[in-house]
Design an enzyme around this catalytic site. Structure first.
Site, PDB file in Angstrom:
ATOM      1  N   THR A 107      -4.765 -22.172   4.601  1.00  0.00           N
ATOM      2  CA  THR A 107      -3.492 -22.286   5.325  1.00  0.00           C
ATOM      3  C   THR A 107      -2.814 -20.924   5.455  1.00  0.00           C
ATOM      4  O   THR A 107      -1.719 -20.708   4.934  1.00  0.00           O
ATOM      5  CB  THR A 107      -2.543 -23.266   4.587  1.00  0.00           C
ATOM      6  OG1 THR A 107      -2.371 -22.812   3.229  1.00  0.00           O
ATOM      7  CG2 THR A 107      -3.093 -24.677   4.581  1.00  0.00           C
TER       8      THR A 107
ATOM      9  N   HIS B 163      -1.348 -13.046  -0.814  1.00  0.00           N
ATOM     10  CA  HIS B 163      -2.645 -13.410  -0.238  1.00  0.00           C
ATOM     11  C   HIS B 163      -2.651 -14.810   0.368  1.00  0.00           C
ATOM     12  O   HIS B 163      -3.607 -15.182   1.042  1.00  0.00           O
ATOM     13  CB  HIS B 163      -3.741 -13.282  -1.299  1.00  0.00           C
ATOM     14  CG  HIS B 163      -4.114 -11.870  -1.589  1.00  0.00           C
ATOM     15  ND1 HIS B 163      -5.159 -11.506  -2.433  1.00  0.00           N
ATOM     16  CD2 HIS B 163      -3.590 -10.691  -1.139  1.00  0.00           C
ATOM     17  CE1 HIS B 163      -5.236 -10.192  -2.498  1.00  0.00           C
ATOM     18  NE2 HIS B 163      -4.295  -9.679  -1.718  1.00  0.00           N
ATOM     19  N   THR B 164      -1.595 -15.591   0.124  1.00  0.00           N
ATOM     20  CA  THR B 164      -1.529 -16.907   0.744  1.00  0.00           C
ATOM     21  C   THR B 164      -1.315 -16.814   2.253  1.00  0.00           C
ATOM     22  O   THR B 164      -1.555 -17.776   2.983  1.00  0.00           O
ATOM     23  CB  THR B 164      -0.428 -17.767   0.098  1.00  0.00           C
ATOM     24  OG1 THR B 164      -0.546 -19.106   0.579  1.00  0.00           O
ATOM     25  CG2 THR B 164       0.967 -17.249   0.419  1.00  0.00           C
TER      26      THR B 164
ATOM     27  N   SER C 287       5.155   7.404   2.793  1.00  0.00           N
ATOM     28  CA  SER C 287       4.114   8.441   2.885  1.00  0.00           C
ATOM     29  C   SER C 287       2.861   7.950   3.585  1.00  0.00           C
ATOM     30  O   SER C 287       2.172   8.726   4.250  1.00  0.00           O
ATOM     31  CB  SER C 287       3.760   8.967   1.491  1.00  0.00           C
ATOM     32  OG  SER C 287       3.126   7.963   0.705  1.00  0.00           O
TER      33      SER C 287
ATOM     34  N   GLY D 166       6.127   6.449  -4.417  1.00  0.00           N
ATOM     35  CA  GLY D 166       6.344   5.011  -4.316  1.00  0.00           C
ATOM     36  C   GLY D 166       6.640   4.579  -2.891  1.00  0.00           C
ATOM     37  O   GLY D 166       5.944   4.981  -1.946  1.00  0.00           O
TER      38      GLY D 166
ATOM     39  N   ASP E 247      -7.235 -18.285   2.133  1.00  0.00           N
ATOM     40  CA  ASP E 247      -7.100 -19.709   1.842  1.00  0.00           C
ATOM     41  C   ASP E 247      -7.105 -20.472   3.158  1.00  0.00           C
ATOM     42  O   ASP E 247      -7.210 -19.875   4.239  1.00  0.00           O
ATOM     43  CB  ASP E 247      -5.868 -20.004   0.974  1.00  0.00           C
ATOM     44  CG  ASP E 247      -4.533 -19.933   1.712  1.00  0.00           C
ATOM     45  OD1 ASP E 247      -4.525 -19.726   2.946  1.00  0.00           O
ATOM     46  OD2 ASP E 247      -3.486 -20.076   1.059  1.00  0.00           O
TER      47      ASP E 247
ATOM     48  N   ASP F  91     -10.012  -8.041   7.293  1.00  0.00           N
ATOM     49  CA  ASP F  91     -10.679  -7.550   8.499  1.00  0.00           C
ATOM     50  C   ASP F  91     -11.896  -6.685   8.193  1.00  0.00           C
ATOM     51  O   ASP F  91     -12.809  -6.591   9.016  1.00  0.00           O
ATOM     52  CB  ASP F  91      -9.702  -6.728   9.343  1.00  0.00           C
ATOM     53  CG  ASP F  91      -8.648  -7.574  10.019  1.00  0.00           C
ATOM     54  OD1 ASP F  91      -8.948  -8.735  10.363  1.00  0.00           O
ATOM     55  OD2 ASP F  91      -7.519  -7.086  10.196  1.00  0.00           O
TER      56      ASP F  91
ATOM     57  N   HIS G 138       0.820  -1.215   0.000  1.00  0.00           N
ATOM     58  CA  HIS G 138       0.000   0.000   0.000  1.00  0.00           C
ATOM     59  C   HIS G 138       0.853   1.264   0.000  1.00  0.00           C
ATOM     60  O   HIS G 138       0.428   2.302  -0.501  1.00  0.00           O
ATOM     61  CB  HIS G 138      -0.959  -0.013   1.193  1.00  0.00           C
ATOM     62  CG  HIS G 138      -2.144  -0.894   0.986  1.00  0.00           C
ATOM     63  ND1 HIS G 138      -3.431  -0.416   0.904  1.00  0.00           N
ATOM     64  CD2 HIS G 138      -2.234  -2.240   0.822  1.00  0.00           C
ATOM     65  CE1 HIS G 138      -4.263  -1.426   0.705  1.00  0.00           C
ATOM     66  NE2 HIS G 138      -3.557  -2.544   0.654  1.00  0.00           N
TER      67      HIS G 138
ATOM     68  N   ASP H  53       8.068   5.303  -0.182  1.00  0.00           N
ATOM     69  CA  ASP H  53       8.686   6.463   0.489  1.00  0.00           C
ATOM     70  C   ASP H  53       8.150   6.719   1.884  1.00  0.00           C
ATOM     71  O   ASP H  53       8.445   7.742   2.499  1.00  0.00           O
ATOM     72  CB  ASP H  53       8.510   7.722  -0.366  1.00  0.00           C
ATOM     73  CG  ASP H  53       7.047   8.102  -0.577  1.00  0.00           C
ATOM     74  OD1 ASP H  53       6.141   7.368  -0.096  1.00  0.00           O
ATOM     75  OD2 ASP H  53       6.800   9.125  -1.245  1.00  0.00           O
TER      76      ASP H  53
END
Length: 364
Positions: A222, A202-203, A96, A92, A220, A208, A73, A94
């Site tokens: 696991t 994402h594994t 921020s 990028g 997933d 939330d 993010h 940085d």
């Protein structure tokens, strides 16, 4: 003549030894640790502190998931396309997102990242490290706790942000594939294959806020393992919602307790990405190498890597893979919605026992 040849050989050998010494020379840090560069010395204390006090003694848990999410993010907040219009397009990786927390955490795509920013802040305050470097370092160290993960690259020397990234630079789970691929291409010339590779994150992830009634719901079965199950299970036919229906950016999943993002579902089935997605199903080695390469590219967005210092030796070697590709109990090849037209779906075993139900990721 023989003497001249021998003298020449000795000179070449000496030159090689000098060159080798330049390559392998190490620095002894003030605390006794040895590093490849003095700029890496401060990271030993940071690493040990976050392993013990942020990641609960080296676990692959909630704070690891959230720290990895934060690396993305922050880094993806850059747009040469916006910059070309004369407006600041973001810096990028940085820092921020944390430096301008009051602005960027109010962007819809960043919902919930304020929690890990607030958890990380005390560590940044007590160590000699930039916010930008800390965010990426913490993500890489955290991932090293997860069995099956690659050993990620770490660089330091980024300058901290002086202004916030613009809104709408972080893709949303309800965005379509075309807009997601375009956003990644704009941010760093990422190919569709590299986008799929980055989604290996994402594994070990959980949601939330997609359905706020069921926080900590994994993608997933696991979430404590960096394995290929995410790529398998996203291709299984969705039959239920783990919580409430009608949430923006969510589609039905195949397992009780598992949440599926709309964007993941569509990327798994789109003609531009489906075969790359399927290629990870039973290929742990490819998963590791592709994610490592894509993360390295992402973690230096907005920076010239030649001006940064490589401190990757501080990243611990992750535990070995602890699972093999399989269908969750109760599901088989018949439940696969294959979208790749150019390769057969791999043959996988099915776990024995009653139908799989996935537990939420516990808070720390």
């Amino acid at each position: 003549m023989a003497f001249k040849i021998l003298a020449s050989f000795v000179s070449v050998l000496a030159a090689l030894q000098v060159a080798s010494g330049a390559i392998t020379r190490k620095v002894t840090c003030a605390d006794g640790n040895v590093a490849s560069d003095a700029a890496c010395c401060a990271l030993f204390a940071v690493r040990d502190d976050i392993q013990q006090n942020l990641f609960d003694g080296g676990e692959c848990g909630e704070e690891v998931h959230e720290s990895l999410r934060l690396t993305f993010h922050d880094a993806i907040g850059i747009s040469p396309k916006i910059a070309a219009t004369g407006v600041f397009g973001g810096g990028g990786a940085d820092g921020s997102i944390a430096i301008f927390e009051d602005i960027e955490t109010n962007f819809h795509a960043n919902l919930g990242v304020d929690e890990i920013i607030d958890e990380q802040r005390p560590f940044i305050q007590r160590h000699n490290i930039s916010v930008a470097d800390f965010i990426q370092f913490a993500g890489a160290i955290g991932v090293s706790n997860c069995p099956g993960a690659p050993r990620l690259d770490v660089f330091v020397g980024r300058k901290d942000a002086t202004q916030p990234a613009p809104d709408l630079t972080v893709p949303e789970p309800f965005d379509n594939v075309t807009s997601i691929l375009a956003r990644f291409a704009d941010a760093g010339d990422f190919t569709p294959a590299e986008v799929v590779a980055l989604l290996a994150s994402h594994t070990i992830a959980a949601a939330d806020h997609v359905d706020p009634t069921i926080p900590g719901t994994p993608f997933d079965s696991t979430p404590e393992l960096f394995d290929t199950q995410f790529f398998i299970e996203t291709l299984l036919k969705g039959t239920l919602f783990p919580g409430t229906a009608g949430n923006q950016g969510e589609v039905m999943s195949p397992l009780q307790g598992e949440l599926r993002l709309q964007s993941d579902s569509e990327l798994a089935r789109d003609f531009r990405t489906a075969c790359e997605w399927q290629s990870f199903v039973d290929n742990q080695a490819k998963l590791q190498s592709a994610f490592k390469a894509a993360f390295r590219k992402m973690t230096v967005l907005g920076h010239d890597v030649r001006q940064l210092t490589d401190c990757s030796e501080l990243v611990p070697t992750p535990p070995a893979p602890a699972s093999k590709a399989h269908f969750p109990a109760g599901l088989t090849r018949r439940d696969v919605q294959q979208a790749c037209l150019f390769a057969p779906f791999p043959t996988l075993p099915t776990d024995p026992g009653p139908a799989t139900s996935v537990a939420p990721v516990p808070p720390s």
